[in-house]
Write a protein that holds these residues in place. Sequence first.
Motif, PDB file in Angstrom:
ATOM      1  N   LEU A 187       0.834  -1.212   0.000  1.00  0.00           N
ATOM      2  CA  LEU A 187       0.000   0.000   0.000  1.00  0.00           C
ATOM      3  C   LEU A 187       0.863   1.255   0.000  1.00  0.00           C
ATOM      4  O   LEU A 187       1.966   1.259   0.559  1.00  0.00           O
ATOM      5  CB  LEU A 187      -0.893   0.024   1.249  1.00  0.00           C
ATOM      6  N   SER A 188       0.358   2.338  -0.603  1.00  0.00           N
ATOM      7  CA  SER A 188       1.061   3.612  -0.539  1.00  0.00           C
ATOM      8  C   SER A 188       1.013   4.139   0.897  1.00  0.00           C
ATOM      9  O   SER A 188       0.133   3.752   1.677  1.00  0.00           O
ATOM     10  CB  SER A 188       0.395   4.619  -1.487  1.00  0.00           C
ATOM     11  N   ASP A 189       1.951   5.037   1.238  1.00  0.00           N
ATOM     12  CA  ASP A 189       2.032   5.559   2.614  1.00  0.00           C
ATOM     13  C   ASP A 189       0.725   6.246   3.019  1.00  0.00           C
ATOM     14  O   ASP A 189       0.237   6.065   4.129  1.00  0.00           O
ATOM     15  CB  ASP A 189       3.177   6.568   2.733  1.00  0.00           C
ATOM     16  N   GLN A 206      -7.607   6.245  -5.219  1.00  0.00           N
ATOM     17  CA  GLN A 206      -7.452   6.286  -6.689  1.00  0.00           C
ATOM     18  C   GLN A 206      -5.995   6.055  -7.066  1.00  0.00           C
ATOM     19  O   GLN A 206      -5.634   6.151  -8.240  1.00  0.00           O
ATOM     20  CB  GLN A 206      -7.891   7.661  -7.231  1.00  0.00           C
ATOM     21  N   ARG A 207      -5.126   5.801  -6.054  1.00  0.00           N
ATOM     22  CA  ARG A 207      -3.692   5.682  -6.361  1.00  0.00           C
ATOM     23  C   ARG A 207      -3.416   4.370  -7.096  1.00  0.00           C
ATOM     24  O   ARG A 207      -3.800   3.303  -6.631  1.00  0.00           O
ATOM     25  CB  ARG A 207      -2.869   5.720  -5.076  1.00  0.00           C
ATOM     26  N   PRO A 208      -2.694   4.461  -8.228  1.00  0.00           N
ATOM     27  CA  PRO A 208      -2.445   3.265  -9.044  1.00  0.00           C
ATOM     28  C   PRO A 208      -1.742   2.166  -8.240  1.00  0.00           C
ATOM     29  O   PRO A 208      -2.035   0.982  -8.422  1.00  0.00           O
ATOM     30  CB  PRO A 208      -1.537   3.770 -10.167  1.00  0.00           C
ATOM     31  N   GLU A 209      -0.843   2.564  -7.302  1.00  0.00           N
ATOM     32  CA  GLU A 209      -0.078   1.525  -6.578  1.00  0.00           C
ATOM     33  C   GLU A 209      -0.978   0.690  -5.658  1.00  0.00           C
ATOM     34  O   GLU A 209      -0.633  -0.414  -5.269  1.00  0.00           O
ATOM     35  CB  GLU A 209       1.120   2.111  -5.824  1.00  0.00           C
ATOM     36  N   ASP A 210      -2.187   1.217  -5.316  1.00  0.00           N
ATOM     37  CA  ASP A 210      -3.097   0.459  -4.435  1.00  0.00           C
ATOM     38  C   ASP A 210      -4.070  -0.432  -5.224  1.00  0.00           C
ATOM     39  O   ASP A 210      -4.745  -1.284  -4.644  1.00  0.00           O
ATOM     40  CB  ASP A 210      -3.947   1.428  -3.592  1.00  0.00           C
ATOM     41  N   ALA A 211      -4.121  -0.204  -6.527  1.00  0.00           N
ATOM     42  CA  ALA A 211      -5.216  -0.790  -7.324  1.00  0.00           C
ATOM     43  C   ALA A 211      -5.264  -2.316  -7.259  1.00  0.00           C
ATOM     44  O   ALA A 211      -6.329  -2.905  -7.058  1.00  0.00           O
ATOM     45  CB  ALA A 211      -5.106  -0.316  -8.778  1.00  0.00           C
TER      46      ALA A 211
END
Length: 414
Positions: A187-189, A206-211
């Motif tokens: 997950l992002s910070d 909406q963060r791509p790194e969490d998708a």
Amino acid sequence: MPLFQTSPGMRDVLPPESTRRRRFFELFAEVVAAAGYGEVVTPLLEDYGVFARVGDATDLVQKEMYRFTDTGGRDVALRPEFTAAVCRAFAEHRPATPWKVWSGGPLLRYERPQRGRYRQFEQVNLEVLGSDDPMVDVEVIALGWRFFERLGLRQVTLLVNSLGTRDERAVYVEALRRYFTDNLDALSDQTVATLARNPLRVLDSQRPEDAALITDAPMIAESYGPATLAHFEAVQAGLELVGIPFTIAPRLVRGLDYYVSTTFEFAGGTLESAQNALGGGGRYDGLVEALGGPPTAGVGFALGVDRGLLACDDEEVFDAPATTVEVFVVDTTGGAAALAITEELRRAGVTADRAFDNRSMKSQMKAADRSGATTAIIVGPDELDAGEVLVRPLRADGEQIRVARAALVDHLTT
Ligand code: AMP
């Protein structure tokens, strides 16, 4: 002198756009009044506690509220949404149920301004209090859908989900917490911080790194009991019955904590994705109780006026109407005749405008043309002496004629 401008996230709305906004409100009022809804007008300012009930873990309460202490020492807030205020009004006045009401007007949220996202914006809002019949959910959703149709929008999609009962949702939130905690590294910070506050909100990221992680997260449907399932199925069957297309969106959780059971969102097809939510809503059984009222079921939605109009721009529908008058009075004798004639015409129900500042004939005729009027009434010194006016068609072919001043209203209205 400093040149003052609007604060960030605030806008002026000038004619003719302001006329279009007014028509948006009027059309909404017309659509919902025809289904038995009355308008409830609540204050712009409430006790902070009213809005705090939308949920401690929400951005709305954490970051976006315009909250201050008033001169009398009260902890107050400018309204960031309608539902909590409408529920407060219901708890205070105890009207007969089902209470079917709508509201419209400005709201304030301290957000980061961008296209379609402002600090002062407007919504139209619909609520039904006092019934947990799934047919009410269907009526509410259908009215939102039909309103978009009346605006002329063709690219709206409807997403629906059910968040289950409060208990079912709590089980689901725990399942999400476990799942995301087991996968913290992915997950992002920022999302890790969101997880600590409310695991449901992680699904909004909406963060791509969490998708990828969100895609594989547990599904709310796994927590549904039989009553939730029956309610949700009845809502879907109702929407099918009235021919409203929808997509089930198992990740749709909406931004506020009070939602249970049915939730839904209307998405515009043309707005950029982050700002494509035209509106949404759902059930909030229990919110009235949290505001000191009796246990009461509730369901409703809010539609963003600003976003709705942007969607209309993008789909080139619901144009700003030109503000026109029927008649423009041109008076080269000083202006008193124009005053008397416009007064008389307006009293008779004929829309009329005029020029000021005793301008030249040419300048007044230009103004008449700009006004969109179909007819100019012209008074020069000769007409004034003779008690007559000239009636000149501006848009269609036709002869200018001379009419007795006393017969003018009759001439224009018959
Ligand atoms: P909400 O009350 O957050 O469920 O929002 C309902 C609708 O109001 C959204 O789908 C938007 O169309 C609109 N909306 C919410 N916040 C803003 C904002 N800051 N600026 C403009 N429109 C907004």
